[in-house]
Design a protein around this motif. Structure first.
Motif, PDB file in Angstrom:
ATOM      1  N   ALA A  33       0.807  -1.216   0.000  1.00 48.27           N
ATOM      2  CA  ALA A  33       0.000   0.000   0.000  1.00 48.27           C
ATOM      3  C   ALA A  33       0.839   1.263   0.000  1.00 48.27           C
ATOM      4  O   ALA A  33       0.401   2.318  -0.466  1.00 48.27           O
ATOM      5  CB  ALA A  33      -0.938   0.001   1.202  1.00 48.27           C
ATOM      6  N   SER A  34       2.074   1.190   0.523  1.00 49.51           N
ATOM      7  CA  SER A  34       2.892   2.392   0.665  1.00 49.51           C
ATOM      8  C   SER A  34       3.661   2.758  -0.597  1.00 49.51           C
ATOM      9  O   SER A  34       4.278   3.825  -0.661  1.00 49.51           O
ATOM     10  CB  SER A  34       3.879   2.215   1.826  1.00 49.51           C
ATOM     11  OG  SER A  34       4.614   1.013   1.673  1.00 49.51           O
ATOM     12  N   HIS A  35       3.638   1.903  -1.616  1.00 49.57           N
ATOM     13  CA  HIS A  35       4.346   2.212  -2.859  1.00 49.57           C
ATOM     14  C   HIS A  35       3.680   3.403  -3.542  1.00 49.57           C
ATOM     15  O   HIS A  35       2.450   3.532  -3.551  1.00 49.57           O
ATOM     16  CB  HIS A  35       4.328   0.998  -3.778  1.00 49.57           C
ATOM     17  CG  HIS A  35       5.311   1.082  -4.902  1.00 49.57           C
ATOM     18  ND1 HIS A  35       5.092   1.865  -6.017  1.00 49.57           N
ATOM     19  CD2 HIS A  35       6.509   0.480  -5.089  1.00 49.57           C
ATOM     20  CE1 HIS A  35       6.117   1.739  -6.844  1.00 49.57           C
ATOM     21  NE2 HIS A  35       6.992   0.910  -6.298  1.00 49.57           N
ATOM     22  N   ARG A  68      -0.317   4.402  -3.974  1.00 48.21           N
ATOM     23  CA  ARG A  68      -0.849   5.615  -3.337  1.00 48.21           C
ATOM     24  C   ARG A  68      -1.497   6.543  -4.356  1.00 48.21           C
ATOM     25  O   ARG A  68      -2.506   7.202  -4.062  1.00 48.21           O
ATOM     26  CB  ARG A  68       0.270   6.351  -2.589  1.00 48.21           C
ATOM     27  CG  ARG A  68       0.741   5.624  -1.347  1.00 48.21           C
ATOM     28  CD  ARG A  68       1.680   6.463  -0.505  1.00 48.21           C
ATOM     29  NE  ARG A  68       3.037   6.519  -1.030  1.00 48.21           N
ATOM     30  CZ  ARG A  68       3.600   7.578  -1.594  1.00 48.21           C
ATOM     31  NH1 ARG A  68       2.905   8.707  -1.745  1.00 48.21           N
ATOM     32  NH2 ARG A  68       4.851   7.529  -2.033  1.00 48.21           N
ATOM     33  N   ARG A 109      -7.647   1.640   1.658  1.00 50.88           N
ATOM     34  CA  ARG A 109      -6.560   0.663   1.594  1.00 50.88           C
ATOM     35  C   ARG A 109      -5.921   0.503   2.970  1.00 50.88           C
ATOM     36  O   ARG A 109      -5.562   1.489   3.618  1.00 50.88           O
ATOM     37  CB  ARG A 109      -5.514   1.099   0.560  1.00 50.88           C
ATOM     38  CG  ARG A 109      -6.043   1.029  -0.871  1.00 50.88           C
ATOM     39  CD  ARG A 109      -5.041   1.536  -1.897  1.00 50.88           C
ATOM     40  NE  ARG A 109      -5.505   1.290  -3.263  1.00 50.88           N
ATOM     41  CZ  ARG A 109      -6.319   2.093  -3.945  1.00 50.88           C
ATOM     42  NH1 ARG A 109      -6.749   3.215  -3.382  1.00 50.88           N
ATOM     43  NH2 ARG A 109      -6.694   1.778  -5.172  1.00 50.88           N
ATOM     44  N   PRO A 129      -3.147  -0.059   5.737  1.00 54.41           N
ATOM     45  CA  PRO A 129      -1.716   0.238   5.770  1.00 54.41           C
ATOM     46  C   PRO A 129      -0.901  -1.046   5.757  1.00 54.41           C
ATOM     47  O   PRO A 129      -1.360  -2.095   6.219  1.00 54.41           O
ATOM     48  CB  PRO A 129      -1.527   1.003   7.081  1.00 54.41           C
ATOM     49  CG  PRO A 129      -2.673   0.571   7.935  1.00 54.41           C
ATOM     50  CD  PRO A 129      -3.821   0.303   7.002  1.00 54.41           C
ATOM     51  N   ASP A 130       0.302  -0.977   5.216  1.00 59.03           N
ATOM     52  CA  ASP A 130       1.193  -2.129   5.214  1.00 59.03           C
ATOM     53  C   ASP A 130       1.548  -2.528   6.644  1.00 59.03           C
ATOM     54  O   ASP A 130       1.963  -1.674   7.441  1.00 59.03           O
ATOM     55  CB  ASP A 130       2.498  -1.813   4.477  1.00 59.03           C
ATOM     56  CG  ASP A 130       2.299  -1.648   2.983  1.00 59.03           C
ATOM     57  OD1 ASP A 130       1.494  -2.402   2.417  1.00 59.03           O
ATOM     58  OD2 ASP A 130       2.954  -0.768   2.395  1.00 59.03           O
ATOM     59  N   THR A 146      12.782  -1.652   5.345  1.00 64.69           N
ATOM     60  CA  THR A 146      12.105  -1.086   4.188  1.00 64.69           C
ATOM     61  C   THR A 146      13.002  -1.207   2.956  1.00 64.69           C
ATOM     62  O   THR A 146      14.216  -1.367   3.062  1.00 64.69           O
ATOM     63  CB  THR A 146      11.756   0.404   4.376  1.00 64.69           C
ATOM     64  OG1 THR A 146      12.968   1.149   4.546  1.00 64.69           O
ATOM     65  CG2 THR A 146      10.863   0.607   5.579  1.00 64.69           C
ATOM     66  N   GLY A 159       8.311   0.534  -0.059  1.00 65.21           N
ATOM     67  CA  GLY A 159       7.493  -0.057   0.987  1.00 65.21           C
ATOM     68  C   GLY A 159       8.266  -0.872   2.003  1.00 65.21           C
ATOM     69  O   GLY A 159       9.476  -1.018   1.927  1.00 65.21           O
ATOM     70  N   TRP A 160       7.513  -1.396   2.978  1.00 67.25           N
ATOM     71  CA  TRP A 160       8.087  -2.280   3.985  1.00 67.25           C
ATOM     72  C   TRP A 160       8.461  -3.609   3.336  1.00 67.25           C
ATOM     73  O   TRP A 160       7.815  -4.056   2.379  1.00 67.25           O
ATOM     74  CB  TRP A 160       7.084  -2.519   5.113  1.00 67.25           C
ATOM     75  CG  TRP A 160       6.638  -1.277   5.809  1.00 67.25           C
ATOM     76  CD1 TRP A 160       5.452  -0.623   5.637  1.00 67.25           C
ATOM     77  CD2 TRP A 160       7.371  -0.531   6.771  1.00 67.25           C
ATOM     78  NE1 TRP A 160       5.405   0.486   6.437  1.00 67.25           N
ATOM     79  CE2 TRP A 160       6.562   0.575   7.143  1.00 67.25           C
ATOM     80  CE3 TRP A 160       8.628  -0.675   7.364  1.00 67.25           C
ATOM     81  CZ2 TRP A 160       6.968   1.511   8.080  1.00 67.25           C
ATOM     82  CZ3 TRP A 160       9.036   0.259   8.294  1.00 67.25           C
ATOM     83  CH2 TRP A 160       8.214   1.338   8.645  1.00 67.25           C
TER      84      TRP A 160
END
Length: 347
Positions: free
Chosen positions: A6-8, A12, A25, A27-28, A36, A40-41
């Protein structure tokens, strides 16, 4: 909605600016070591059948983008089975038909052979990739463009003025799909013949660190030696922050992608945002993603004269650049279309 990861920035920027698409969405999840990678993570904890079993009540749709490089086909099969068992639709956006981090395509192909047939809906970024998906798996993929990578203040900012034209070749950490030396040799010779043009070569310092995964001192030294050539500058440095990267790309007239294989490119998309021309290899679907200055370069062949001509054309051509209003319209389209795809999958 479980999007991986989701953080890519790609994920986003699929969302509407104000949340009006109604897609929420998750969160990762953060790995215990807090590790990381760019985008992302790592590793994405959602890509685990046990995580899905524990959290399936928290999402309606499971959408995979990136992050499954280290999985084996059996684990991917278990993920697919767990999603089916829980009645959760699987969406897969096919970013990479060929993994740029794997010299041997077999491992990625085996994962795609599980994931592509199992997905309830397939998406991809270009018509060329969609045609390849249909050829290999007899599956139709919806083609939707890559969203903007750079934020509004940078896209609307005027490019820095310079009377000098700069061609950039960033070897990064010399990942598997990169073969910068033959490209650099032709680029250096070509630039030496052009007035007012400089070649800038960049390289991550981790290639000289013995305990680093990307340790490649022999290739690194050969790249650095090009700094002795006429009109060639070489810089070795750590990973750029986003702001440093946007400054770097904005300083270039054109950026060469020295890739022997690949599919699509976020780097190319950032260049489109910033008005930097892209000199792209014939492999993959880069010129489907956006118009580029093409040269012949893939796993088995290199046409040096086409690279020389692409450089000459790129440094004299009128620049193309995305506008913020166009990017806003595109992002609204992407948010609406993804919402529709999720709804159809759920129905």
């Amino acid at each position: 909605m479980a999007s991986v990861p989701a953080s890519h920035v790609y994920v986003r920027h699929l969302a509407s600016f104000d949340g009006s698409d109604g897609v929420v969405r998750m969160p990762d999840p953060v790995p215990a070591d807090g590790r990381t990678v760019p985008g992302g993570w790592w590793p994405p904890l959602m890509l685990d059948p046990h995580w899905i079993a524990r959290h399936h009540r928290e999402f309606d749709v499971f959408h995979i983008h990136f992050g499954f490089d280290a999985l084996d086909p059996d684990t991917m099969g278990d993920i697919v089975h767990e999603l089916s068992l829980r009645g959760k639709p699987l969406i897969y956006t096919v970013h990479d038909l060929r993994n740029p981090h794997h010299r041997d395509p077999d491992a990625h192909d085996h994962l795609l052979d599980v994931l592509v047939p199992a997905a309830d809906r397939l998406l991809t970024l270009t018509a060329g990739a969609a045609a390849e998906i249909e050829r290999r798996w007899n599956r139709a993929a919806t083609v939707l463009p890559h969203p903007h990578v750079v934020e509004r203040d940078r896209i609307t900012r005027p490019r820095p003025y310079s009377t000098e034209r700069v061609v950039g070749l960033h070897a990064k950490s010399i990942r598997a799909n990169m073969d910068p030396l033959p490209v650099l040799e032709v680029a250096a010779r070509t630039v030496a013949e052009l007035r007012g043009v400089r070649l800038r070569v960049d390289l991550h310092d981790e290639v000289f660190q013995p305990d680093n995964h990307w340790y490649a001192p022999d290739v690194g030294r050969q790249l650095v030696e090009y700094g002795d050539r006429r009109n060639v500058e070489v810089r070795v440095h750590p990973y750029y922050s986003d702001d440093q990267l946007w400054d770097y790309l904005s300083s270039l007239t054109a950026s060469i992608l020295p890739y022997r294989f690949g599919s699509h490119s976020g780097w190319l998309e950032a260049c489109q945002d910033l008005g930097t021309a892209v000199i792209a290899p014939s492999c993959g679907f880069y010129s489907d993603q956006h118009p580029c200055h093409d040269f012949g370069f893939d796993e088995t062949s290199f046409a040096p004269e086409t690279l020389a001509q692409a450089i000459r054309t790129a440094v004299t051509a009128a620049p193309r650049r995305a506008t913020w209003p166009d990017r806003v319209r595109e992002r609204r389209l992407l948010a609406r279309r993804h919402r529709e795809i999720y709804e159809r999958a759920l129905s």
